[in-house]
Design a protein around this motif. Structure first.
Motif, PDB file in Angstrom:
ATOM      1  N   ILE A   1       6.138   5.004 -19.966  1.00 51.18           N
ATOM      2  CA  ILE A   1       5.677   3.720 -18.811  1.00 51.18           C
ATOM      3  C   ILE A   1       4.851   2.876 -19.722  1.00 51.18           C
ATOM      4  CG2 ILE A   1       4.041   3.003 -17.178  1.00 51.18           C
ATOM      5  CD1 ILE A   1       4.871   5.894 -15.927  1.00 51.18           C
ATOM      6  N   ASP A   2       5.488   1.617 -19.729  1.00 55.88           N
ATOM      7  CA  ASP A   2       4.868   0.527 -20.734  1.00 55.88           C
ATOM      8  C   ASP A   2       3.268   0.439 -20.371  1.00 55.88           C
ATOM      9  OD1 ASP A   2       7.512   0.190 -21.545  1.00 55.88           O
ATOM     10  OD2 ASP A   2       7.529  -1.776 -21.392  1.00 55.88           O
TER      11      ASP A   2
ATOM     12  N   GLU B   1      -0.267   1.958 -14.040  1.00 53.70           N
ATOM     13  CA  GLU B   1      -0.859   3.165 -13.433  1.00 53.70           C
ATOM     14  C   GLU B   1      -0.359   3.756 -12.077  1.00 53.70           C
ATOM     15  OE1 GLU B   1      -3.549   4.813 -14.630  1.00 53.70           O
ATOM     16  OE2 GLU B   1      -3.428   3.328 -16.366  1.00 53.70           O
ATOM     17  N   ARG B   2       0.980   2.505 -11.659  1.00 49.95           N
ATOM     18  CA  ARG B   2       1.511   2.739 -10.440  1.00 49.95           C
ATOM     19  C   ARG B   2       2.969   3.360 -10.343  1.00 49.95           C
ATOM     20  NH1 ARG B   2       1.940  -1.626  -7.160  1.00 49.95           N
ATOM     21  NH2 ARG B   2       2.066  -2.719  -8.883  1.00 49.95           N
ATOM     22  N   MET B   3       3.339   3.752 -11.651  1.00 52.17           N
ATOM     23  CA  MET B   3       4.793   4.146 -11.754  1.00 52.17           C
ATOM     24  C   MET B   3       5.154   5.439 -12.030  1.00 52.17           C
ATOM     25  SD  MET B   3       7.744   2.479 -14.145  1.00 52.17           S
ATOM     26  CE  MET B   3       6.695   0.756 -14.003  1.00 52.17           C
ATOM     27  N   GLU B   4       6.230   6.106 -11.485  1.00 55.87           N
ATOM     28  CA  GLU B   4       6.388   7.572 -11.658  1.00 55.87           C
ATOM     29  C   GLU B   4       7.828   7.738 -11.841  1.00 55.87           C
ATOM     30  OE1 GLU B   4       6.417  11.611  -8.998  1.00 55.87           O
ATOM     31  OE2 GLU B   4       5.752   9.715  -7.845  1.00 55.87           O
ATOM     32  N   TRP B   5       8.414   8.366 -13.024  1.00 53.13           N
ATOM     33  CA  TRP B   5       9.649   8.491 -13.263  1.00 53.13           C
ATOM     34  C   TRP B   5      10.161   9.702 -12.499  1.00 53.13           C
ATOM     35  CZ3 TRP B   5      14.035   7.508 -15.414  1.00 53.13           C
ATOM     36  CH2 TRP B   5      15.237   8.351 -16.105  1.00 53.13           C
TER      37      TRP B   5
ATOM     38  N   ASP C   1      20.916   9.777 -13.398  1.00 51.64           N
ATOM     39  CA  ASP C   1      19.941   9.203 -12.536  1.00 51.64           C
ATOM     40  C   ASP C   1      18.839   8.637 -13.661  1.00 51.64           C
ATOM     41  OD1 ASP C   1      18.108   8.569 -10.538  1.00 51.64           O
ATOM     42  OD2 ASP C   1      17.830  10.507  -9.869  1.00 51.64           O
ATOM     43  N   GLY C   2      18.563   7.271 -13.251  1.00 52.92           N
ATOM     44  CA  GLY C   2      17.457   6.793 -13.809  1.00 52.92           C
ATOM     45  C   GLY C   2      16.351   6.049 -13.005  1.00 52.92           C
ATOM     46  N   SER C   3      16.195   6.797 -11.615  1.00 48.51           N
ATOM     47  CA  SER C   3      15.301   6.158 -10.797  1.00 48.51           C
ATOM     48  C   SER C   3      13.714   6.268 -11.216  1.00 48.51           C
ATOM     49  CB  SER C   3      15.587   6.914  -9.683  1.00 48.51           C
ATOM     50  OG  SER C   3      16.887   6.677  -9.041  1.00 48.51           O
ATOM     51  N   ILE C   4      13.023   5.403 -10.558  1.00 48.25           N
ATOM     52  CA  ILE C   4      11.470   5.545 -10.693  1.00 48.25           C
ATOM     53  C   ILE C   4      10.852   5.054  -9.269  1.00 48.25           C
ATOM     54  CG2 ILE C   4      11.591   4.543 -13.173  1.00 48.25           C
ATOM     55  CD1 ILE C   4      11.076   1.664 -12.000  1.00 48.25           C
ATOM     56  N   VAL C   5       9.680   5.219  -9.163  1.00 49.99           N
ATOM     57  CA  VAL C   5       8.989   5.019  -8.073  1.00 49.99           C
ATOM     58  C   VAL C   5       7.960   4.163  -8.409  1.00 49.99           C
ATOM     59  CG1 VAL C   5       7.510   6.194  -6.150  1.00 49.99           C
ATOM     60  CG2 VAL C   5       9.510   7.308  -6.905  1.00 49.99           C
ATOM     61  N   ILE C   6       7.526   3.231  -7.506  1.00 49.10           N
ATOM     62  CA  ILE C   6       6.457   2.590  -7.672  1.00 49.10           C
ATOM     63  C   ILE C   6       5.407   2.774  -6.540  1.00 49.10           C
ATOM     64  CG2 ILE C   6       5.329   0.036  -7.666  1.00 49.10           C
ATOM     65  CD1 ILE C   6       8.108  -1.039  -9.113  1.00 49.10           C
ATOM     66  N   HIS C   7       4.064   3.125  -7.014  1.00 50.13           N
ATOM     67  CA  HIS C   7       3.184   3.657  -5.863  1.00 50.13           C
ATOM     68  C   HIS C   7       2.167   2.325  -5.539  1.00 50.13           C
ATOM     69  CE1 HIS C   7       4.261   7.984  -5.808  1.00 50.13           C
ATOM     70  NE2 HIS C   7       4.422   7.566  -7.169  1.00 50.13           N
TER      71      HIS C   7
ATOM     72  N   GLY D   1       0.791  -1.312  -0.005  1.00 49.06           N
ATOM     73  CA  GLY D   1      -0.109  -0.130  -0.189  1.00 49.06           C
ATOM     74  C   GLY D   1       0.863   1.323   0.156  1.00 49.06           C
ATOM     75  N   SER D   2       1.999   1.180   0.393  1.00 49.92           N
ATOM     76  CA  SER D   2       3.107   2.296   0.209  1.00 49.92           C
ATOM     77  C   SER D   2       3.585   2.340  -1.187  1.00 49.92           C
ATOM     78  CB  SER D   2       4.089   2.225   1.629  1.00 49.92           C
ATOM     79  OG  SER D   2       4.917   1.292   1.139  1.00 49.92           O
ATOM     80  N   HIS D   3       4.700   3.282  -0.989  1.00 51.00           N
ATOM     81  CA  HIS D   3       5.632   3.465  -2.250  1.00 51.00           C
ATOM     82  C   HIS D   3       7.117   3.342  -2.092  1.00 51.00           C
ATOM     83  CE1 HIS D   3       5.968   7.429  -0.608  1.00 51.00           C
ATOM     84  NE2 HIS D   3       7.003   7.564  -1.293  1.00 51.00           N
ATOM     85  N   VAL D   4       7.623   2.993  -3.077  1.00 43.97           N
ATOM     86  CA  VAL D   4       9.174   2.742  -2.796  1.00 43.97           C
ATOM     87  C   VAL D   4      10.064   3.378  -4.169  1.00 43.97           C
ATOM     88  CG1 VAL D   4       9.334   0.437  -3.817  1.00 43.97           C
ATOM     89  CG2 VAL D   4      11.065   1.036  -2.337  1.00 43.97           C
ATOM     90  N   THR D   5      11.008   3.989  -3.893  1.00 46.68           N
ATOM     91  CA  THR D   5      11.870   4.377  -4.997  1.00 46.68           C
ATOM     92  C   THR D   5      12.934   3.371  -5.266  1.00 46.68           C
ATOM     93  OG1 THR D   5      11.553   6.638  -3.949  1.00 46.68           O
ATOM     94  CG2 THR D   5      13.730   6.264  -5.651  1.00 46.68           C
ATOM     95  N   LEU D   6      12.924   3.152  -6.865  1.00 44.61           N
ATOM     96  CA  LEU D   6      13.839   2.288  -7.039  1.00 44.61           C
ATOM     97  C   LEU D   6      15.168   3.220  -7.855  1.00 44.61           C
ATOM     98  CD1 LEU D   6      11.943  -0.641  -8.893  1.00 44.61           C
ATOM     99  CD2 LEU D   6      12.892  -0.477  -6.348  1.00 44.61           C
ATOM    100  N   SER D   7      16.045   3.018  -7.109  1.00 50.43           N
ATOM    101  CA  SER D   7      17.221   4.018  -7.495  1.00 50.43           C
ATOM    102  C   SER D   7      18.189   3.332  -8.437  1.00 50.43           C
ATOM    103  CB  SER D   7      18.123   4.347  -6.140  1.00 50.43           C
ATOM    104  OG  SER D   7      17.540   5.048  -5.363  1.00 50.43           O
ATOM    105  N   CYS D   8      18.602   3.997  -9.387  1.00 50.39           N
ATOM    106  CA  CYS D   8      19.571   3.805 -10.533  1.00 50.39           C
ATOM    107  C   CYS D   8      20.246   4.890 -10.854  1.00 50.39           C
ATOM    108  CB  CYS D   8      18.567   3.286 -11.610  1.00 50.39           C
ATOM    109  SG  CYS D   8      19.591   2.777 -13.101  1.00 50.39           S
TER     110      CYS D   8
END
Length: 133
Positions: free
Chosen positions: A89-90, A97-101, A109-115, A43-50
């Motif tokens: 976003i594919d 519907e849950r991804m943010e660049w 930096d190529g990070s994304i957030v998944i909500h 239910g939360s979000h996470v940043t996938l760092s790249c």
């Protein structure tokens, strides 16, 4: 590579990143860095760092692709692309519907957030960076 465990309601979701070496050539390469493991609560979000390092200048043709391989699956699916200066976003899968660049290629930096994390988000996420030529 350690995979996240199957979560129970309210427990962290295990998200694992790979650190591939992308684009080796006779003259240079790009080093790509991600976190080994990332955890988030359902239910939360996470940043996938790249982040990445290249001995060459950042080309206008730089591309970043994120792939997802679900825990227990052999198949990897593309979930995000950055190309020609635009994020894409594919339009398939559970992430659309849950991804943010949140990345910036000029800052390496190529990070994304998944909500709205879900149990089905357990797996391996891979960040692939190409900086032609």
């Amino acid at each position: 590579l350690v995979m996240g465990t199957v979560p129970v309601p309210g427990s962290p979701t295990g998200l694992t990143g790979l650190c591939p070496l992308a684009g080796p050539s006779p003259t240079s390469s790009i080093h790509v860095y991600t976190q080994r493991e990332v955890y988030g609560t359902v239910g939360s979000h996470v940043t996938l760092s790249c982040s990445f390092w290249s001995s060459e200048w950042i080309s206008e043709d730089i591309s970043i692709t994120w792939h997802f391989q679900a825990e227990g699956s052999r198949d990897s699916t593309s979930i995000f692309h950055y190309a020609k200066g635009q994020p894409y976003i594919d339009d398939v899968g559970s992430f659309k519907e849950r991804m943010e660049w949140v990345g910036n290629p000029h800052r390496k930096d190529g990070s994304i957030v998944i909500h709205n994390l879900d149990y089905t988000d357990n797996g391996t996420f891979t960040c692939d960076v190409k900086n032609p030529p």
